[in-house]
Design a protein around this motif. Structure first.
Motif: not given
Ligand SMILES: Cc1cc2nc3c(=O)[nH]c(=O)nc-3n(C[C@H](O)[C@H](O)[C@H](O)COP(=O)(O)OP(=O)(O)OC[C@H]3O[C@@H](n4cnc5c(N)ncnc54)[C@H](O)[C@@H]3O)c2cc1C
Length: 399
Positions: A176, A51, A40, A44-45, A348-350, A317, A34, A15
Protein backbone atom coordinates in the motif's frame (compact mmCIF):
# COMPACT_ATOMS: atom_id res chain seq x y z
CA UNK A 1 -8.36 -3.30 -10.54
CA UNK A 2 -9.04 -6.01 -7.94
CA UNK A 3 -12.67 -6.86 -7.11
CA UNK A 4 -13.96 -4.44 -4.44
CA UNK A 5 -14.23 -6.00 -1.01
CA UNK A 6 -16.02 -5.18 2.21
CA UNK A 7 -12.71 -5.00 4.07
CA UNK A 8 -9.17 -4.43 2.86
CA UNK A 9 -6.55 -5.37 5.44
CA UNK A 10 -3.11 -3.83 4.86
CA UNK A 11 -0.35 -5.98 6.39
CA UNK A 12 -0.19 -9.72 7.03
CA UNK A 13 1.58 -9.84 10.39
CA UNK A 14 -0.22 -11.25 13.42
CA UNK A 15 -2.50 -8.19 13.71
CA UNK A 16 -3.55 -8.18 10.06
CA UNK A 17 -3.79 -11.92 9.42
CA UNK A 18 -6.00 -12.53 12.47
CA UNK A 19 -8.16 -9.52 11.55
CA UNK A 20 -8.65 -10.77 8.01
CA UNK A 21 -9.58 -14.23 9.27
CA UNK A 22 -12.05 -12.97 11.89
CA UNK A 23 -13.77 -10.65 9.42
CA UNK A 24 -14.01 -13.46 6.89
CA UNK A 25 -15.49 -15.78 9.53
CA UNK A 26 -18.13 -13.06 10.08
CA UNK A 27 -19.17 -13.40 6.45
CA UNK A 28 -17.40 -10.43 4.84
CA UNK A 29 -15.50 -10.30 1.57
CA UNK A 30 -11.95 -9.61 2.71
CA UNK A 31 -8.73 -8.82 0.87
CA UNK A 32 -5.36 -9.01 2.63
CA UNK A 33 -2.30 -7.37 1.06
CA UNK A 34 1.36 -7.50 2.02
CA UNK A 35 4.66 -6.90 0.21
CA UNK A 36 5.43 -10.58 0.88
CA UNK A 37 6.50 -13.24 0.53
CA UNK A 38 4.39 -13.99 3.61
CA UNK A 39 5.58 -14.16 6.34
CA UNK A 40 7.44 -11.01 5.33
CA UNK A 41 11.09 -11.29 6.39
CA UNK A 42 11.28 -7.86 8.06
CA UNK A 43 7.95 -8.10 9.93
CA UNK A 44 8.05 -8.18 13.74
CA UNK A 45 5.90 -11.31 13.70
CA UNK A 46 8.39 -13.16 11.48
CA UNK A 47 10.74 -14.84 13.88
CA UNK A 48 11.50 -18.32 15.14
CA UNK A 49 9.82 -17.75 18.50
CA UNK A 50 7.88 -15.32 20.69
CA UNK A 51 7.16 -15.63 24.38
CA UNK A 52 3.61 -16.41 25.41
CA UNK A 53 3.30 -15.39 29.06
CA UNK A 54 0.59 -14.40 31.46
CA UNK A 55 2.97 -12.35 33.60
CA UNK A 56 1.94 -8.72 33.22
CA UNK A 57 2.62 -7.27 36.67
CA UNK A 58 -0.57 -5.78 38.04
CA UNK A 59 -2.25 -5.39 34.64
CA UNK A 60 -5.17 -7.78 35.05
CA UNK A 61 -6.60 -7.19 31.58
CA UNK A 62 -3.47 -8.37 29.76
CA UNK A 63 -3.27 -11.43 32.02
CA UNK A 64 -6.89 -12.32 31.32
CA UNK A 65 -6.35 -11.81 27.60
CA UNK A 66 -3.36 -14.17 27.64
CA UNK A 67 -5.28 -16.80 29.61
CA UNK A 68 -7.79 -16.87 26.74
CA UNK A 69 -5.08 -16.59 24.09
CA UNK A 70 -3.38 -19.72 25.44
CA UNK A 71 -6.62 -21.66 24.93
CA UNK A 72 -6.57 -20.28 21.40
CA UNK A 73 -2.98 -21.41 20.80
CA UNK A 74 -3.97 -24.95 21.78
CA UNK A 75 -6.86 -24.75 19.29
CA UNK A 76 -4.46 -23.49 16.61
CA UNK A 77 -2.10 -26.42 17.29
CA UNK A 78 -5.03 -28.75 16.58
CA UNK A 79 -6.19 -26.72 13.56
CA UNK A 80 -2.73 -26.55 12.00
CA UNK A 81 -2.04 -30.23 12.76
CA UNK A 82 1.31 -29.16 14.15
CA UNK A 83 2.56 -27.98 17.52
CA UNK A 84 3.62 -24.38 16.97
CA UNK A 85 2.79 -23.28 20.51
CA UNK A 86 5.02 -25.06 23.05
CA UNK A 87 3.92 -24.98 26.66
CA UNK A 88 7.26 -25.17 28.44
CA UNK A 89 6.11 -22.95 31.29
CA UNK A 90 7.79 -19.68 32.27
CA UNK A 91 10.51 -19.12 34.83
CA UNK A 92 10.48 -15.57 36.23
CA UNK A 93 13.69 -15.17 38.22
CA UNK A 94 14.53 -12.25 40.46
CA UNK A 95 17.89 -10.98 41.69
CA UNK A 96 16.20 -9.51 44.76
CA UNK A 97 13.69 -11.00 47.18
CA UNK A 98 10.34 -10.95 45.44
CA UNK A 99 8.99 -8.36 47.87
CA UNK A 100 11.50 -5.90 46.37
CA UNK A 101 10.71 -6.74 42.77
CA UNK A 102 7.52 -5.05 41.66
CA UNK A 103 7.09 -6.91 38.36
CA UNK A 104 7.78 -10.41 39.69
CA UNK A 105 5.80 -9.94 42.90
CA UNK A 106 2.74 -8.35 41.33
CA UNK A 107 2.72 -10.95 38.52
CA UNK A 108 2.93 -13.75 41.10
CA UNK A 109 0.13 -12.27 43.22
CA UNK A 110 -2.10 -11.69 40.20
CA UNK A 111 -1.55 -15.25 38.95
CA UNK A 112 -2.78 -16.55 42.29
CA UNK A 113 -5.75 -14.19 42.21
CA UNK A 114 -6.65 -15.43 38.75
CA UNK A 115 -6.61 -19.08 39.88
CA UNK A 116 -3.26 -19.99 38.26
CA UNK A 117 -0.66 -22.14 40.03
CA UNK A 118 2.76 -20.52 39.97
CA UNK A 119 5.36 -22.35 42.06
CA UNK A 120 7.52 -20.05 44.17
CA UNK A 121 11.22 -20.97 43.95
CA UNK A 122 14.19 -19.70 45.94
CA UNK A 123 17.65 -19.39 44.38
CA UNK A 124 18.75 -22.93 45.31
CA UNK A 125 15.54 -24.41 43.94
CA UNK A 126 15.90 -22.49 40.67
CA UNK A 127 19.40 -23.95 40.19
CA UNK A 128 18.24 -27.46 41.20
CA UNK A 129 15.22 -27.51 38.86
CA UNK A 130 16.96 -25.70 36.00
CA UNK A 131 20.66 -26.71 36.13
CA UNK A 132 21.93 -24.21 33.55
CA UNK A 133 21.19 -21.39 36.02
CA UNK A 134 24.15 -20.29 38.09
CA UNK A 135 23.78 -20.08 41.85
CA UNK A 136 24.02 -16.81 43.74
CA UNK A 137 22.71 -14.30 41.20
CA UNK A 138 19.01 -15.07 41.45
CA UNK A 139 17.52 -15.48 44.89
CA UNK A 140 13.78 -15.68 44.30
CA UNK A 141 11.15 -16.14 41.62
CA UNK A 142 8.51 -18.52 40.37
CA UNK A 143 7.72 -21.09 37.70
CA UNK A 144 4.35 -20.82 35.97
CA UNK A 145 3.61 -24.09 34.15
CA UNK A 146 1.18 -22.30 31.82
CA UNK A 147 2.89 -20.29 29.12
CA UNK A 148 5.77 -20.94 26.75
CA UNK A 149 6.51 -19.86 23.23
CA UNK A 150 4.99 -19.78 19.77
CA UNK A 151 6.90 -20.35 16.54
CA UNK A 152 5.69 -17.00 15.34
CA UNK A 153 6.76 -16.85 11.69
CA UNK A 154 5.33 -20.31 11.10
CA UNK A 155 2.11 -19.37 12.90
CA UNK A 156 1.61 -16.41 10.55
CA UNK A 157 2.32 -18.62 7.52
CA UNK A 158 -0.29 -21.14 8.67
CA UNK A 159 -2.84 -18.45 9.55
CA UNK A 160 -2.59 -16.77 6.17
CA UNK A 161 -2.87 -20.11 4.37
CA UNK A 162 -5.91 -20.90 6.50
CA UNK A 163 -7.39 -17.46 5.78
CA UNK A 164 -6.94 -18.05 2.04
CA UNK A 165 -8.70 -21.42 2.33
CA UNK A 166 -11.50 -19.71 4.22
CA UNK A 167 -11.97 -17.30 1.31
CA UNK A 168 -9.78 -14.29 2.11
CA UNK A 169 -8.28 -12.90 -1.11
CA UNK A 170 -4.61 -12.90 -0.10
CA UNK A 171 -2.45 -10.69 -2.32
CA UNK A 172 1.24 -11.05 -1.59
CA UNK A 173 3.51 -8.71 -3.56
CA UNK A 174 1.32 -5.65 -2.95
CA UNK A 175 2.55 -2.67 -0.92
CA UNK A 176 0.00 0.00 0.00
CA UNK A 177 1.41 3.37 -0.99
CA UNK A 178 -1.48 5.79 -1.11
CA UNK A 179 -4.97 5.92 0.34
CA UNK A 180 -7.75 6.41 -2.20
CA UNK A 181 -9.85 9.28 -0.90
CA UNK A 182 -13.19 10.73 -1.76
CA UNK A 183 -13.30 13.78 0.51
CA UNK A 184 -12.55 12.33 3.94
CA UNK A 185 -13.80 8.83 3.04
CA UNK A 186 -11.16 6.18 2.36
CA UNK A 187 -12.12 3.91 -0.51
CA UNK A 188 -9.10 1.62 -0.58
CA UNK A 189 -5.45 1.95 -1.55
CA UNK A 190 -3.19 2.23 -4.54
CA UNK A 191 -0.10 0.02 -4.27
CA UNK A 192 3.50 0.71 -5.16
CA UNK A 193 3.12 -2.12 -7.67
CA UNK A 194 0.38 -0.15 -9.46
CA UNK A 195 -2.80 -2.00 -8.40
CA UNK A 196 -5.92 -0.46 -6.95
CA UNK A 197 -7.72 -2.23 -4.11
CA UNK A 198 -11.17 -0.80 -3.36
CA UNK A 199 -13.05 -1.54 -0.18
CA UNK A 200 -15.85 -0.23 1.97
CA UNK A 201 -13.44 -0.21 4.87
CA UNK A 202 -9.64 -0.33 5.07
CA UNK A 203 -7.77 -1.60 8.14
CA UNK A 204 -4.12 -0.61 8.30
CA UNK A 205 -2.19 -3.24 10.28
CA UNK A 206 1.25 -2.50 8.91
CA UNK A 207 3.27 -2.80 12.14
CA UNK A 208 6.31 -0.50 12.12
CA UNK A 209 5.34 0.80 8.69
CA UNK A 210 1.95 2.12 9.89
CA UNK A 211 3.05 5.58 10.92
CA UNK A 212 4.94 6.05 7.67
CA UNK A 213 1.73 5.31 5.77
CA UNK A 214 -0.28 7.46 8.21
CA UNK A 215 2.17 10.17 9.37
CA UNK A 216 -0.44 11.70 11.71
CA UNK A 217 0.43 8.79 14.04
CA UNK A 218 4.12 9.76 14.28
CA UNK A 219 3.65 11.80 17.50
CA UNK A 220 2.32 8.74 19.35
CA UNK A 221 4.35 5.82 17.98
CA UNK A 222 7.89 5.03 16.88
CA UNK A 223 9.80 2.03 15.52
CA UNK A 224 12.53 0.81 17.85
CA UNK A 225 15.11 -1.92 17.19
CA UNK A 226 16.00 -4.64 19.72
CA UNK A 227 18.77 -7.26 19.61
CA UNK A 228 18.24 -11.00 19.19
CA UNK A 229 20.94 -13.64 19.50
CA UNK A 230 20.85 -17.31 18.50
CA UNK A 231 23.33 -19.43 20.41
CA UNK A 232 24.62 -22.92 19.88
CA UNK A 233 25.44 -24.28 23.37
CA UNK A 234 28.30 -26.75 23.80
CA UNK A 235 25.92 -28.96 25.81
CA UNK A 236 22.47 -28.48 24.23
CA UNK A 237 20.79 -30.98 26.63
CA UNK A 238 21.19 -28.53 29.54
CA UNK A 239 19.29 -25.93 27.54
CA UNK A 240 16.44 -28.19 26.44
CA UNK A 241 12.93 -28.20 27.96
CA UNK A 242 11.87 -29.27 30.55
CA UNK A 243 15.30 -28.68 32.17
CA UNK A 244 15.45 -25.25 30.60
CA UNK A 245 12.32 -23.23 29.89
CA UNK A 246 11.28 -19.83 28.62
CA UNK A 247 12.80 -17.45 31.14
CA UNK A 248 12.84 -13.90 32.39
CA UNK A 249 16.22 -12.97 33.88
CA UNK A 250 14.82 -10.19 36.05
CA UNK A 251 13.57 -8.62 32.82
CA UNK A 252 12.03 -5.46 34.22
CA UNK A 253 15.48 -4.57 35.58
CA UNK A 254 17.77 -6.09 32.92
CA UNK A 255 15.63 -6.63 29.82
CA UNK A 256 16.99 -10.17 29.25
CA UNK A 257 14.76 -13.12 28.45
CA UNK A 258 15.02 -16.21 26.30
CA UNK A 259 14.02 -19.60 25.06
CA UNK A 260 15.09 -23.24 25.35
CA UNK A 261 16.55 -25.13 22.36
CA UNK A 262 14.32 -24.52 19.36
CA UNK A 263 13.70 -26.71 16.34
CA UNK A 264 16.39 -24.68 14.51
CA UNK A 265 18.94 -26.30 16.84
CA UNK A 266 19.71 -23.05 18.67
CA UNK A 267 18.51 -21.30 21.78
CA UNK A 268 17.54 -17.66 21.57
CA UNK A 269 18.19 -14.75 23.91
CA UNK A 270 16.75 -11.26 23.44
CA UNK A 271 16.49 -8.00 25.31
CA UNK A 272 13.17 -6.30 26.00
CA UNK A 273 14.60 -2.86 26.67
CA UNK A 274 14.60 0.71 25.44
CA UNK A 275 16.03 -0.11 22.00
CA UNK A 276 17.08 2.40 19.35
CA UNK A 277 14.76 4.33 17.08
CA UNK A 278 15.03 3.05 13.49
CA UNK A 279 13.27 3.44 10.16
CA UNK A 280 11.77 0.09 9.07
CA UNK A 281 13.32 0.16 5.57
CA UNK A 282 16.12 2.72 5.52
CA UNK A 283 18.15 1.83 8.62
CA UNK A 284 20.43 -1.19 9.02
CA UNK A 285 19.13 -3.75 11.49
CA UNK A 286 22.41 -4.78 13.04
CA UNK A 287 23.44 -5.70 16.56
CA UNK A 288 26.05 -3.35 18.04
CA UNK A 289 29.29 -4.04 19.92
CA UNK A 290 27.71 -2.86 23.18
CA UNK A 291 24.88 -5.37 22.74
CA UNK A 292 27.45 -8.19 22.56
CA UNK A 293 29.23 -6.81 25.63
CA UNK A 294 25.99 -6.61 27.59
CA UNK A 295 25.00 -10.11 26.49
CA UNK A 296 28.34 -11.44 27.79
CA UNK A 297 27.77 -9.74 31.12
CA UNK A 298 24.28 -11.29 31.36
CA UNK A 299 25.64 -14.74 30.47
CA UNK A 300 28.42 -14.41 33.03
CA UNK A 301 25.87 -13.62 35.74
CA UNK A 302 23.25 -16.15 34.65
CA UNK A 303 24.41 -18.96 32.31
CA UNK A 304 28.23 -19.10 32.42
CA UNK A 305 28.17 -22.26 30.29
CA UNK A 306 26.96 -20.13 27.38
CA UNK A 307 30.06 -17.92 27.38
CA UNK A 308 31.64 -20.54 25.08
CA UNK A 309 28.57 -20.94 22.89
CA UNK A 310 28.86 -19.94 19.26
CA UNK A 311 26.56 -17.04 18.36
CA UNK A 312 25.15 -18.30 15.08
CA UNK A 313 22.83 -15.43 14.17
CA UNK A 314 21.95 -11.92 15.28
CA UNK A 315 19.20 -9.56 14.23
CA UNK A 316 17.73 -6.26 15.32
CA UNK A 317 13.97 -6.61 15.27
CA UNK A 318 11.58 -3.67 15.18
CA UNK A 319 8.87 -2.99 17.74
CA UNK A 320 6.11 -0.60 16.76
CA UNK A 321 6.09 1.20 20.10
CA UNK A 322 3.26 3.43 21.17
CA UNK A 323 4.46 5.89 23.79
CA UNK A 324 2.45 4.14 26.52
CA UNK A 325 3.21 0.63 25.08
CA UNK A 326 -0.45 -0.30 24.76
CA UNK A 327 -1.84 -1.37 21.38
CA UNK A 328 -3.55 1.03 18.97
CA UNK A 329 -6.82 -0.34 17.65
CA UNK A 330 -9.52 2.08 16.53
CA UNK A 331 -11.30 3.90 13.76
CA UNK A 332 -9.34 6.81 12.35
CA UNK A 333 -10.96 9.90 13.90
CA UNK A 334 -10.45 12.07 10.82
CA UNK A 335 -11.28 9.67 7.96
CA UNK A 336 -14.30 7.47 7.44
CA UNK A 337 -13.80 3.95 6.21
CA UNK A 338 -10.39 3.64 7.84
CA UNK A 339 -9.20 1.84 10.99
CA UNK A 340 -5.79 1.15 12.45
CA UNK A 341 -4.65 -2.01 14.28
CA UNK A 342 -1.06 -1.82 15.44
CA UNK A 343 1.18 -0.70 18.31
CA UNK A 344 2.37 -4.19 19.30
CA UNK A 345 5.08 -2.46 21.38
CA UNK A 346 7.22 -5.57 21.70
CA UNK A 347 4.57 -7.71 23.35
CA UNK A 348 1.72 -8.18 20.86
CA UNK A 349 2.30 -11.59 19.35
CA UNK A 350 1.06 -13.67 22.27
CA UNK A 351 -2.39 -12.12 21.93
CA UNK A 352 -2.77 -13.48 18.38
CA UNK A 353 -5.64 -15.87 19.13
CA UNK A 354 -7.75 -13.08 20.67
CA UNK A 355 -6.61 -10.16 18.50
CA UNK A 356 -8.66 -10.86 15.38
CA UNK A 357 -12.01 -10.79 17.16
CA UNK A 358 -11.01 -7.80 19.25
CA UNK A 359 -10.03 -5.82 16.13
CA UNK A 360 -13.08 -7.02 14.18
CA UNK A 361 -15.37 -5.91 17.04
CA UNK A 362 -13.80 -2.45 17.08
CA UNK A 363 -14.01 -2.15 13.31
CA UNK A 364 -17.64 -3.29 13.33
CA UNK A 365 -18.46 -0.98 16.27
CA UNK A 366 -19.46 -3.92 18.45
CA UNK A 367 -18.88 -3.80 22.19
CA UNK A 368 -15.69 -5.47 23.38
CA UNK A 369 -14.58 -5.59 27.02
CA UNK A 370 -10.93 -5.19 26.12
CA UNK A 371 -11.02 -2.39 23.56
CA UNK A 372 -10.87 0.69 25.81
CA UNK A 373 -7.09 0.90 26.53
CA UNK A 374 -6.29 0.61 22.83
CA UNK A 375 -8.44 3.47 21.51
CA UNK A 376 -7.08 6.50 19.63
CA UNK A 377 -5.67 8.72 22.39
CA UNK A 378 -3.47 11.71 23.14
CA UNK A 379 -0.14 10.77 24.74
CA UNK A 380 2.44 12.85 26.54
CA UNK A 381 5.67 12.83 24.46
CA UNK A 382 7.75 12.58 27.66
CA UNK A 383 5.97 9.59 29.13
CA UNK A 384 7.57 6.25 30.03
CA UNK A 385 5.95 3.12 28.63
CA UNK A 386 3.80 1.03 30.93
CA UNK A 387 4.57 -2.56 29.88
CA UNK A 388 5.56 -3.97 33.25
CA UNK A 389 8.07 -6.63 32.18
CA UNK A 390 10.10 -4.24 30.06
CA UNK A 391 13.39 -2.66 31.10
CA UNK A 392 12.95 1.08 30.65
CA UNK A 393 16.54 2.04 31.50
CA UNK A 394 18.21 3.12 34.70
CA UNK A 395 16.76 6.36 35.97
CA UNK A 396 20.13 7.71 37.01
CA UNK A 397 21.77 7.32 33.55
CA UNK A 398 18.61 8.21 31.65
CA UNK A 399 19.21 5.35 29.18
C1 LIG B 1 12.70 -8.60 18.84
C2 LIG B 1 11.24 -8.77 19.09
C3 LIG B 1 10.84 -9.63 20.09
C4 LIG B 1 9.50 -9.75 20.40
N1 LIG B 1 9.15 -10.65 21.34
C5 LIG B 1 7.85 -10.86 21.60
C6 LIG B 1 7.48 -11.87 22.49
O1 LIG B 1 8.33 -12.59 23.01
N2 LIG B 1 6.16 -12.05 22.74
C7 LIG B 1 5.20 -11.29 22.15
O2 LIG B 1 4.02 -11.49 22.45
N3 LIG B 1 5.53 -10.33 21.27
C8 LIG B 1 6.83 -10.10 20.99
N4 LIG B 1 7.20 -9.13 20.11
C9 LIG B 1 6.18 -8.23 19.57
C10 LIG B 1 5.43 -8.84 18.42
O3 LIG B 1 6.33 -9.45 17.53
C11 LIG B 1 4.64 -7.74 17.72
O4 LIG B 1 3.84 -7.02 18.65
C12 LIG B 1 3.76 -8.29 16.64
O5 LIG B 1 4.40 -9.28 15.89
C13 LIG B 1 3.33 -7.14 15.74
O6 LIG B 1 2.55 -7.65 14.72
P1 LIG B 1 2.02 -6.71 13.57
O7 LIG B 1 1.12 -7.51 12.73
O8 LIG B 1 1.49 -5.44 14.15
O9 LIG B 1 3.32 -6.24 12.78
P2 LIG B 1 4.28 -7.03 11.78
O10 LIG B 1 4.45 -8.42 12.19
O11 LIG B 1 5.50 -6.20 11.60
O12 LIG B 1 3.46 -7.06 10.44
C14 LIG B 1 3.23 -5.92 9.67
C15 LIG B 1 3.00 -6.38 8.24
O13 LIG B 1 2.65 -5.25 7.47
C16 LIG B 1 3.25 -5.39 6.20
N5 LIG B 1 3.34 -4.08 5.57
C17 LIG B 1 4.19 -3.08 5.86
N6 LIG B 1 3.99 -2.04 5.06
C18 LIG B 1 2.99 -2.39 4.24
C19 LIG B 1 2.33 -1.72 3.16
N7 LIG B 1 2.68 -0.48 2.83
N8 LIG B 1 1.37 -2.38 2.50
C20 LIG B 1 1.02 -3.67 2.84
N9 LIG B 1 1.60 -4.32 3.86
C21 LIG B 1 2.57 -3.69 4.55
C22 LIG B 1 4.60 -6.00 6.50
O14 LIG B 1 5.11 -6.66 5.36
C23 LIG B 1 4.25 -6.98 7.61
O15 LIG B 1 3.98 -8.27 7.11
C24 LIG B 1 8.53 -8.98 19.73
C25 LIG B 1 8.93 -8.12 18.72
C26 LIG B 1 10.26 -8.04 18.38
C27 LIG B 1 10.67 -7.14 17.27
Amino acid sequence: MATPSDFLVVGAGIFGSTTALSLRERGYRVTLIDPGPIPYALAASTDVSKVVRMEYGSNRQYMQMVIQAIEGFHRWNALFGETLYHETGILAASMAPMEDNEFVKSSYDMLLEEGQRPERLDGAEIARRFPAWTTGTYVDGFYNPRGGYAESGRVVGKLVAHAAEAGVDVRSGQTAEQLLLSGTRVQGVRTREGEIFSAEHTVVAAGSWTHWLLPELQPVMKSTGHPIFHLNPVDPATFTAPDFVVFFGDTSRTGWYGFPMLREGVMKISRHGVGVELHPEDDERVVYEEDFAELRKFLQDTFPALLDAEITYTRRCLYNDTLDEHFWIDHHPGMEGLSVATGGSGHGFKFGPVLGDLIADVVEDKPNDWAAPFRWRALDPGMTGQEASRYHGDEEDGS
